[in-house]
Enzyme design. Structure first.
Site, PDB file in Angstrom:
ATOM      1  N   TRP A 130       5.709 -76.064  24.575  1.00 16.85           N
ATOM      2  CA  TRP A 130       5.934 -77.180  23.667  1.00 16.85           C
ATOM      3  C   TRP A 130       4.823 -78.224  23.697  1.00 16.85           C
ATOM      4  CZ3 TRP A 130       5.531 -81.115  26.950  1.00 16.85           C
ATOM      5  CH2 TRP A 130       5.931 -80.902  28.288  1.00 16.85           C
ATOM      6  N   ASN A 131       3.936 -78.208  24.710  1.00 13.78           N
ATOM      7  CA  ASN A 131       3.081 -79.390  24.910  1.00 13.78           C
ATOM      8  C   ASN A 131       1.976 -79.540  23.860  1.00 13.78           C
ATOM      9  OD1 ASN A 131       1.880 -77.099  26.088  1.00 13.78           O
ATOM     10  ND2 ASN A 131       0.761 -78.323  27.581  1.00 13.78           N
ATOM     11  N   LYS A 154       7.659 -66.582  19.734  1.00 11.45           N
ATOM     12  CA  LYS A 154       8.858 -67.134  20.358  1.00 11.45           C
ATOM     13  C   LYS A 154       8.444 -68.486  20.929  1.00 11.45           C
ATOM     14  CE  LYS A 154      12.430 -68.127  22.878  1.00 11.45           C
ATOM     15  NZ  LYS A 154      12.003 -69.522  23.148  1.00 11.45           N
ATOM     16  N   PRO A 157      12.225 -73.925  22.807  1.00 10.70           N
ATOM     17  CA  PRO A 157      13.395 -74.337  22.021  1.00 10.70           C
ATOM     18  C   PRO A 157      13.325 -75.747  21.466  1.00 10.70           C
ATOM     19  CG  PRO A 157      14.071 -73.237  24.053  1.00 10.70           C
ATOM     20  CD  PRO A 157      12.596 -73.449  24.153  1.00 10.70           C
ATOM     21  N   GLY A 206       2.884 -70.801  29.918  1.00  3.95           N
ATOM     22  CA  GLY A 206       4.063 -71.467  30.459  1.00  3.95           C
ATOM     23  C   GLY A 206       4.003 -71.570  31.966  1.00  3.95           C
ATOM     24  N   SER A 207       5.165 -71.608  32.572  1.00  6.11           N
ATOM     25  CA  SER A 207       5.264 -71.799  34.014  1.00  6.11           C
ATOM     26  C   SER A 207       4.947 -70.510  34.767  1.00  6.11           C
ATOM     27  CB  SER A 207       6.681 -72.259  34.375  1.00  6.11           C
ATOM     28  OG  SER A 207       7.615 -71.209  34.137  1.00  6.11           O
ATOM     29  N   GLU A 228      -1.306 -67.471  30.660  1.00  9.74           N
ATOM     30  CA  GLU A 228      -1.947 -68.758  30.931  1.00  9.74           C
ATOM     31  C   GLU A 228      -0.876 -69.658  31.512  1.00  9.74           C
ATOM     32  OE1 GLU A 228      -3.223 -72.797  30.196  1.00  9.74           O
ATOM     33  OE2 GLU A 228      -2.546 -71.914  28.318  1.00  9.74           O
ATOM     34  N   LEU A 229      -0.967 -69.887  32.830  1.00  5.12           N
ATOM     35  CA  LEU A 229       0.129 -70.543  33.554  1.00  5.12           C
ATOM     36  C   LEU A 229      -0.317 -71.904  34.072  1.00  5.12           C
ATOM     37  CD1 LEU A 229       1.321 -67.324  35.421  1.00  5.12           C
ATOM     38  CD2 LEU A 229       1.964 -68.146  33.142  1.00  5.12           C
ATOM     39  N   CYS A 262      -1.615 -78.364  30.945  1.00  4.56           N
ATOM     40  CA  CYS A 262      -1.724 -77.413  32.059  1.00  4.56           C
ATOM     41  C   CYS A 262      -3.087 -77.503  32.741  1.00  4.56           C
ATOM     42  CB  CYS A 262      -1.460 -75.992  31.575  1.00  4.56           C
ATOM     43  SG  CYS A 262      -2.521 -75.475  30.222  1.00  4.56           S
TER      44      CYS A 262
END
Length: 364
Positions: A130-131, A154, A157, A206-207, A228-229, A262
């Site tokens: 989302w960032n 995807k 949310p 994401g995480s 890409e975490l 990130c």
């Protein structure tokens, strides 16, 4: 499983919209459409693909005020930074339209009469955060589409409104219907898509936890994967640095997007002889940052994107203080209806502390 993905304005807690979760049957229909579009798109000539990217850039610029405002309302990014994100996406599309075709041409190798050829792999499933709700998607989708692939998004949310707008942007181009699609599914839906033979590859931003889970599933299905975490990137300041420039870069490197980046600078490692002066200057510069309504362009800092993430960040700060970190600035939730966290600086942090060992995804 919840029935809806909820879009909530973090500046005031107001619910903006609810987006119904899709069933596995609806996911099947999307994958069918994407696979059908791939058969057409992979054989589309390069000039036509370039035209689509030019059309996308035009749509991004034309609808920039609406798109920027959507980012700000859904995840709290200050409006000027949201505008920069949209315009950066437009520039990205133009750049790939200009330079991408040459990158995809056949390349000679060191073996005589042998060439390297780039062929599309199929439909890409992208699980995105989302960032940077437009940039994170389009920085991958634009290149993938130019190469002849199709793309199923995807999205997170809390930014489904942005996902819907992106689908509208592509609908306004000559891209075949189904070549870019957005789905709103839960973890079971993601797993089903990864296993589906119509998905050729998976991209995740994401995480670490999410990346580990998705990579394991993709590996079991022998799918190509790009991850890409998170991280805790160091910002190193040596004694001969121009401290004015160093502080300016440090503030931008840490507090852009209210610290929710990130690859932001998160650990500041400063040579001992200048550490005290750097800390004083850095603290003063951070203290001068304006925080408030992200629709007001005078504010550099906005609310954090989700209320649960503010709680998590505050717990990390408090735990670090209990472990012996020194609070230089901030360290508290800001009272009121919005999801604001005071810009914070911790010092005397050692390698055993929470602030060192875990990513701090916010203005700390």
């Amino acid at each position: 499983m919840t029935d809806y993905a909820v879009s909530k304005n973090p500046a005031n807690g107001e619910i903006l919209a609810r987006y119904p979760m899709q069933s596995l049957t609806e996911l099947e229909n999307t994958l069918d459409a994407s696979a059908a579009a791939f058969k057409q798109w992979r054989d589309t000539d390069m000039a036509s693909r370039v035209t689509v990217l030019r059309q996308l850039a035009e749509q991004l610029r034309k609808r920039e005020p609406e798109l920027s405002r959507a980012i700000t309302l859904e995840m709290g990014k200050p409006l000027a930074q949201a505008r920069a994100e949209i315009l950066k996406c437009a520039s990205l599309s133009d750049w790939y339209a200009e330079h991408g075709p040459a990158m995809l041409e056949d390349q000679p190798t060191q073996v005589p009469d042998a060439w390297q050829r780039f062929k599309p792999v199929g439909t890409i499933l992208a699980v995105m955060p989302w960032n940077f709700p437009f940039w994170q998607v389009l920085r991958g989708a634009v290149g993938m589409l130019l190469a002849g692939n199709t793309y199923v998004l995807k999205h997170a949310p809390n930014v489904m409104g942005c996902a819907t707008l992106m689908a509208e942007l592509f609908d306004a181009t000559d891209l075949p219907k189904g070549a870019f699609a957005s789905v709103n599914v839960d973890n079971d839906g993601i797993s089903a898509a990864i296993k589906d033979p119509r998905i050729a590859a998976v991209a995740v931003t994401g995480s670490v936890r999410a990346g580990s889970a998705i990579a394991a599933q993709a590996g079991a299905a022998l799918k190509k994967t790009v991850l890409e975490l998170g991280g805790a990137d160091p910002f190193i300041v040596l004694a001969d640095a121009d401290l004015g420039e160093a502080v300016k870069s440090a503030v931008a490197g840490r507090y852009q997007n209210t610290g929710q980046v990130c690859m932001a600078a998160k650990r500041f490692i400063v040579e001992a002889s200048i550490a005290e002066e750097f800390e004083a200057r850095f603290s003063a510069a951070v203290q001068a940052l304006t925080m408030g309504d992200p629709l007001d362009e005078k504010n550099y800092l906005g609310p954090m994107a989700r209320f649960d993430l503010r709680d998590e960040l505050h717990n990390q700060v408090q735990q670090s203080l209990r472990e012996g970190a020194r609070l230089v600035l901030g360290g508290e939730k800001i009272a009121g209806e919005g999801n604001y966290y005071a810009p914070t600086i911790l010092s005397d942090v050692t390698t055993e502390m929470t602030a060192f060992r875990e990513e701090l995804f916010g203005p700390v």
